[in-house]
Design a protein around this motif. Sequence first.
Motif, PDB file in Angstrom:
ATOM      1  N   PRO A 103      -1.345  -5.406 -12.725  1.00 21.55           N
ATOM      2  CA  PRO A 103      -0.894  -4.200 -12.015  1.00 21.55           C
ATOM      3  C   PRO A 103       0.036  -4.561 -10.863  1.00 21.55           C
ATOM      4  CG  PRO A 103      -3.293  -4.208 -12.295  1.00 21.55           C
ATOM      5  CD  PRO A 103      -2.808  -5.573 -12.646  1.00 21.55           C
ATOM      6  N   GLY A 104       0.876  -3.614 -10.470  1.00 28.44           N
ATOM      7  CA  GLY A 104       1.673  -3.809  -9.275  1.00 28.44           C
ATOM      8  C   GLY A 104       0.780  -4.050  -8.079  1.00 28.44           C
ATOM      9  N   LEU A 105       1.236  -4.897  -7.151  1.00 27.92           N
ATOM     10  CA  LEU A 105       0.435  -5.269  -5.994  1.00 27.92           C
ATOM     11  C   LEU A 105       0.462  -4.158  -4.940  1.00 27.92           C
ATOM     12  CD1 LEU A 105       1.715  -8.947  -5.748  1.00 27.92           C
ATOM     13  CD2 LEU A 105      -0.441  -8.151  -6.785  1.00 27.92           C
ATOM     14  N   ILE A 106      -0.588  -4.087  -4.153  1.00 24.93           N
ATOM     15  CA  ILE A 106      -0.718  -3.084  -3.097  1.00 24.93           C
ATOM     16  C   ILE A 106      -0.950  -3.803  -1.771  1.00 24.93           C
ATOM     17  CG2 ILE A 106      -2.038  -1.113  -2.232  1.00 24.93           C
ATOM     18  CD1 ILE A 106      -2.877  -0.564  -5.160  1.00 24.93           C
ATOM     19  N   ASP A 107      -0.156  -3.483  -0.768  1.00 27.01           N
ATOM     20  CA  ASP A 107      -0.340  -4.006   0.589  1.00 27.01           C
ATOM     21  C   ASP A 107      -0.964  -2.881   1.413  1.00 27.01           C
ATOM     22  OD1 ASP A 107      -0.097  -4.962   3.233  1.00 27.01           O
ATOM     23  OD2 ASP A 107       1.712  -6.103   2.748  1.00 27.01           O
ATOM     24  N   ALA A 108      -2.212  -3.061   1.821  1.00 22.91           N
ATOM     25  CA  ALA A 108      -2.955  -1.994   2.501  1.00 22.91           C
ATOM     26  C   ALA A 108      -2.723  -1.954   4.005  1.00 22.91           C
ATOM     27  CB  ALA A 108      -4.451  -2.138   2.224  1.00 22.91           C
ATOM     28  N   ALA A 141      10.246  -5.505  -0.384  1.00 21.81           N
ATOM     29  CA  ALA A 141       8.825  -5.542  -0.736  1.00 21.81           C
ATOM     30  C   ALA A 141       8.624  -5.254  -2.220  1.00 21.81           C
ATOM     31  CB  ALA A 141       8.042  -4.543   0.115  1.00 21.81           C
ATOM     32  N   LEU A 142       9.376  -4.289  -2.740  1.00 22.18           N
ATOM     33  CA  LEU A 142       9.296  -3.995  -4.170  1.00 22.18           C
ATOM     34  C   LEU A 142       9.727  -5.190  -4.998  1.00 22.18           C
ATOM     35  CD1 LEU A 142       8.781  -1.959  -6.450  1.00 22.18           C
ATOM     36  CD2 LEU A 142      11.136  -1.147  -6.145  1.00 22.18           C
ATOM     37  N   SER A 143      10.727  -5.910  -4.531  1.00 21.49           N
ATOM     38  CA  SER A 143      11.207  -7.071  -5.279  1.00 21.49           C
ATOM     39  C   SER A 143      10.202  -8.209  -5.287  1.00 21.49           C
ATOM     40  CB  SER A 143      12.539  -7.570  -4.692  1.00 21.49           C
ATOM     41  OG  SER A 143      12.334  -8.295  -3.499  1.00 21.49           O
ATOM     42  N   ARG A 144       9.196  -8.141  -4.423  1.00 20.06           N
ATOM     43  CA  ARG A 144       8.115  -9.126  -4.432  1.00 20.06           C
ATOM     44  C   ARG A 144       6.934  -8.662  -5.277  1.00 20.06           C
ATOM     45  NH1 ARG A 144       8.497  -8.237   1.376  1.00 20.06           N
ATOM     46  NH2 ARG A 144      10.474  -9.166   2.013  1.00 20.06           N
ATOM     47  N   GLY A 145       7.054  -7.497  -5.892  1.00 22.56           N
ATOM     48  CA  GLY A 145       5.994  -6.991  -6.757  1.00 22.56           C
ATOM     49  C   GLY A 145       5.027  -6.056  -6.076  1.00 22.56           C
ATOM     50  N   PHE A 146       5.300  -5.676  -4.828  1.00 18.91           N
ATOM     51  CA  PHE A 146       4.433  -4.721  -4.140  1.00 18.91           C
ATOM     52  C   PHE A 146       4.945  -3.322  -4.447  1.00 18.91           C
ATOM     53  CE2 PHE A 146       3.434  -8.638  -2.067  1.00 18.91           C
ATOM     54  CZ  PHE A 146       2.084  -8.527  -1.766  1.00 18.91           C
ATOM     55  N   THR A 147       4.220  -2.643  -5.306  1.00 23.00           N
ATOM     56  CA  THR A 147       4.660  -1.329  -5.777  1.00 23.00           C
ATOM     57  C   THR A 147       4.060  -0.184  -4.980  1.00 23.00           C
ATOM     58  OG1 THR A 147       2.905  -1.391  -7.453  1.00 23.00           O
ATOM     59  CG2 THR A 147       5.089  -2.153  -8.121  1.00 23.00           C
ATOM     60  N   THR A 148       3.099  -0.481  -4.111  1.00 21.86           N
ATOM     61  CA  THR A 148       2.497   0.528  -3.242  1.00 21.86           C
ATOM     62  C   THR A 148       2.166  -0.113  -1.908  1.00 21.86           C
ATOM     63  OG1 THR A 148       1.491   1.702  -5.124  1.00 21.86           O
ATOM     64  CG2 THR A 148       0.598   2.174  -2.949  1.00 21.86           C
ATOM     65  N   VAL A 149       2.380   0.636  -0.816  1.00 18.44           N
ATOM     66  CA  VAL A 149       1.967   0.178   0.504  1.00 18.44           C
ATOM     67  C   VAL A 149       1.253   1.313   1.219  1.00 18.44           C
ATOM     68  CG1 VAL A 149       3.812  -1.530   0.737  1.00 18.44           C
ATOM     69  CG2 VAL A 149       4.188   0.795   1.570  1.00 18.44           C
ATOM     70  N   ARG A 150       0.266   0.948   1.998  1.00 16.75           N
ATOM     71  CA  ARG A 150      -0.333   1.880   2.960  1.00 16.75           C
ATOM     72  C   ARG A 150       0.293   1.538   4.310  1.00 16.75           C
ATOM     73  NH1 ARG A 150      -6.294   2.277   5.557  1.00 16.75           N
ATOM     74  NH2 ARG A 150      -5.879   0.051   5.722  1.00 16.75           N
ATOM     75  N   ASP A 151       1.153   2.418   4.796  1.00 13.80           N
ATOM     76  CA  ASP A 151       1.862   2.155   6.036  1.00 13.80           C
ATOM     77  C   ASP A 151       0.989   2.611   7.200  1.00 13.80           C
ATOM     78  OD1 ASP A 151       4.949   1.458   6.768  1.00 13.80           O
ATOM     79  OD2 ASP A 151       4.000   2.719   8.278  1.00 13.80           O
ATOM     80  N   THR A 152       0.605   1.665   8.061  1.00 19.38           N
ATOM     81  CA  THR A 152      -0.439   1.943   9.045  1.00 19.38           C
ATOM     82  C   THR A 152       0.083   2.166  10.463  1.00 19.38           C
ATOM     83  OG1 THR A 152      -0.828  -0.438   9.217  1.00 19.38           O
ATOM     84  CG2 THR A 152      -2.271   0.803   7.757  1.00 19.38           C
ATOM     85  N   ALA A 153       1.344   2.509  10.616  1.00 15.63           N
ATOM     86  CA  ALA A 153       1.897   2.968  11.897  1.00 15.63           C
ATOM     87  C   ALA A 153       3.408   2.897  11.832  1.00 15.63           C
ATOM     88  CB  ALA A 153       1.390   2.151  13.093  1.00 15.63           C
ATOM     89  N   GLY A 154       4.044   4.013  12.206  1.00 12.08           N
ATOM     90  CA  GLY A 154       5.498   4.018  12.284  1.00 12.08           C
ATOM     91  C   GLY A 154       6.102   5.270  11.681  1.00 12.08           C
ATOM     92  N   PRO A 171       8.407   0.579  -2.606  1.00  8.55           N
ATOM     93  CA  PRO A 171       7.037   0.884  -3.031  1.00  8.55           C
ATOM     94  C   PRO A 171       6.671   2.341  -2.743  1.00  8.55           C
ATOM     95  CG  PRO A 171       7.120  -1.028  -1.555  1.00  8.55           C
ATOM     96  CD  PRO A 171       8.444  -0.362  -1.485  1.00  8.55           C
ATOM     97  N   ARG A 172       5.671   2.833  -3.432  1.00 16.27           N
ATOM     98  CA  ARG A 172       5.054   4.096  -3.041  1.00 16.27           C
ATOM     99  C   ARG A 172       4.508   3.925  -1.618  1.00 16.27           C
ATOM    100  NH1 ARG A 172       4.151   6.642  -7.948  1.00 16.27           N
ATOM    101  NH2 ARG A 172       4.160   5.234  -9.752  1.00 16.27           N
ATOM    102  N   VAL A 173       4.495   5.002  -0.855  1.00 14.57           N
ATOM    103  CA  VAL A 173       4.061   4.916   0.539  1.00 14.57           C
ATOM    104  C   VAL A 173       2.929   5.905   0.809  1.00 14.57           C
ATOM    105  CG1 VAL A 173       4.753   5.063   2.961  1.00 14.57           C
ATOM    106  CG2 VAL A 173       6.411   4.269   1.242  1.00 14.57           C
ATOM    107  N   PHE A 174       1.841   5.386   1.361  1.00 14.47           N
ATOM    108  CA  PHE A 174       0.787   6.210   1.938  1.00 14.47           C
ATOM    109  C   PHE A 174       0.966   6.123   3.455  1.00 14.47           C
ATOM    110  CE2 PHE A 174      -0.767   5.788  -2.279  1.00 14.47           C
ATOM    111  CZ  PHE A 174      -1.714   6.776  -2.502  1.00 14.47           C
ATOM    112  N   PRO A 175       1.652   7.092   4.069  1.00 18.40           N
ATOM    113  CA  PRO A 175       2.024   6.950   5.479  1.00 18.40           C
ATOM    114  C   PRO A 175       0.964   7.464   6.445  1.00 18.40           C
ATOM    115  CG  PRO A 175       3.085   8.886   4.554  1.00 18.40           C
ATOM    116  CD  PRO A 175       2.278   8.271   3.436  1.00 18.40           C
ATOM    117  N   SER A 176       0.737   6.706   7.513  1.00 17.89           N
ATOM    118  CA  SER A 176      -0.089   7.187   8.615  1.00 17.89           C
ATOM    119  C   SER A 176       0.744   7.953   9.625  1.00 17.89           C
ATOM    120  CB  SER A 176      -0.760   6.009   9.335  1.00 17.89           C
ATOM    121  OG  SER A 176      -1.552   5.248   8.476  1.00 17.89           O
TER     122      SER A 176
END
Length: 464
Positions: A103-108, A141-154, A171-176
């Motif tokens: 699966p695509g990687l996720i950075d939480a 980030a997408l080019s490194r295989g991270f297809t989703t991120v949870r953005d935790t400030a900004g 990547p897909r973004v879950f924004p805070s």
Amino acid sequence: MKNRPLTFLLCTTIAASPVGAIAHDSNHAVVPAGVVGEIETTNVKMKFDNVVIRGAQVFNGCDEGLADVDVLVSGQLISTIDANVEAPEGAFEINAEGYTLIPGLIDAHWHGIFAEATIAQLALTGEGYWNLLAAKAQNNALSRGFTTVRDTAGPMFDIAKATDQGLIDGPRVFPSGPALSITAGHQDFRLTRDVPQGAGELHSFERGNMFYITDGVADVLKRTRENLMQGATQIKLMAGGGVTSAYDPIHTIQFTDEEFKAAVEATEAWGTYVTTHAINDEAVVHSIENGAKSVEHAHMATRETLQMFKDNDVWLSMQPFLDDEDAPALNEFQKSKYKFVTDGTDFVYRTAKELGLKIAFGTDTLFSADLAKRQGAVLAKMQRWFTPYETLKMATCDNAELLKMSGLLTPYPLGPLGVIEEGAYADMILVDGNPLENLDLISDAKANFGMIMKDGIIYKYDME
């Protein structure tokens, strides 16, 4: 008149590019070579109605074994997983013998605005330039295989929207959205000369959604609801002292019980959750006792506090911070605080694993294009404490479970993320080799990823 943006540059004590790096020099170059950072993506973008991947060993993200099956992608979803899938007419077929499909990687714990930008770039420019910097960081980030991120400030609401609408690639973004901080808290980047601040007066970075300074229940409720109004999928509170902030010693606890509970109540009313920045043990306890469902960092947590995570079903979203090549550039004041973090990393990971905590993976890269390039290498570093299977599961299946806590606020309701199963979003990577045996393959996407797919679209294709 006070130069508000410059106060952020002067106040933030991370090593920064000099102000002159942004000003016009004698040859009229706006920015010297290398300041913006490398564009890592290969700019491949291919879309087909149907894609069939044959011959790969398939890691579904959750189960340890590999399956010998074909995978059919139809549109943006995985439609069929079976042996000898019949390809629809006109389908694009990929022979992936020797590859592992994961699966695509996720950075939480990601900061799209802050990951690659220097302090000077953020301080002396505006939202338009910030968005361009963030778009590049997201594309990388997408080019490194991270297809989703949870953005935790900004200020990532516009980036998230532009990505989902196809205006930019990332990547897909879950924004805070902007994190909530108390006065003198972890994200108060004003100068002391900026206070006292008039009632109702906003700092320029608050107006730009960089951060919100919130004091008192009414203010916390207002800023929480404004974040939710703009599309936040979770709310971030700065609940304790930090390394990179100027005023708060590492031991501090931030937000009163009443303020904290107000944010939790307002957030849960929308069906989502509060996550907190909390490094010291007391701030972690404060977060859990007041209703946080995820705690970022927690590097100084004791065994008793880690048991509280388990007892209260709270996620530990920690990063593998060590005094190594991935340590950020810090001044002496910050280094003294950073040592508390690195001293606790090994103990917390080992104890959290022993206790069976819900552990998320994230990088928390800040202000360095060079460090951002090591996003995959930071994931591979997790094998100090976890097996390759446990690590990959954490960055896919487990992180996806954390994202599910956003409930109906998820921007991606059509199927699961972080897994390879029928009906899931087609976010996948073809790795040349077996990362369940050699996790270091994840460190170098350029060399080892033959395909990167997000939403059924192929963003990298380098197959023999």
